[in-house]
Enzyme design. Sequence first.
Site: not given
Length: 340
Positions: A123, A261, A291
């Site tokens: 990520c 993120h 996500n």
Amino acid sequence: MPTNSSNSGLRSNAVLTAIGSYVPDSVLTNADLERMVDTNDEWIIRRTGIAERRVTAPEQYCSDLCIEATADLQRRYNVKLDDVDYIIVATTTADMPFPSVSARLQEAFGIEACGAIDLQAACAGFTAALQTANGLLYSGAARKVLVVGADTMTKITDYTDRTTCILFGDGAGALLLEADDSRDGDLLASHSVTTGSGGHQVYMTGLSQSIGEHQLSNPGKIVQNGREVYKWAVSTVPDGIERILSKTDYTVADIDWFVPHSANMRIIESICERSGIPVDRTLVSLVQYGNTSSATIPLALDLAVKDGRLSQGQLVLMYGFGAGLTQAGVLMRWGLPSAE
């Protein structure tokens, strides 16, 4: 080469010239998940802030998302891509171990003389890719770099695990960076740090079934200790933000937009509280897309470009964090004008 007068930690001649994005058509809502596992919309929203996510078709892979995001970039900004001399794709869900996703992207656009690599920093991949692109441009090794963050997280999601299957979606975002030796670049400062001792807290197995003394489970699917990842992120990311700003003349008050993120809204709120950044100055993509790992930051940027929140001249702090455990942050003066 120029240097940034307000920067003691990063030299840059990288100028942002285009952005694009793509998400698959198929939508997975919280109501859909209610029919799959023991969960409900209220619980998901309260714990994560996610309302829906996009899902790739069975025959759709990471390279397909990258190609679509790059085509969107080219169409909207009318930029040439045949002279791109380096492609960096940040992803953890490549179509296959090799050839690389970046090589598939090179072929799709017929770019003849071009380096191509996939970068795996989970990520934190997109911001790590920006740092790498800046190094290539400033050193003179490249003059035009295409950076793409893309992941097909739903292909490695365990839909029997109610704690993780609510999180993940698929998408891609692309930025084009070009060298401009006549002025300071758009990238102002950066920071990277890794805590490898926490690698067993979020992983997907590969050839090895262990990390040190930690035995791994659920082969081929993402496994995450959400509580521990949360504690790590909220206790360390604010320090990373402070370290980036300490390399410049800027303070938290100068930041126009914080783009973390998009892992989970509760994590973001805690990071903002500890770092002094108002939540209403954050850009996220998790509400619509979940996500998407390497894609969350470019997707959030492009959503803000499209709705007019993000404009030329604003100070933007991007910060990725995730498996590794790895962090990478970049402070940028947004230099991109609106697309025609």
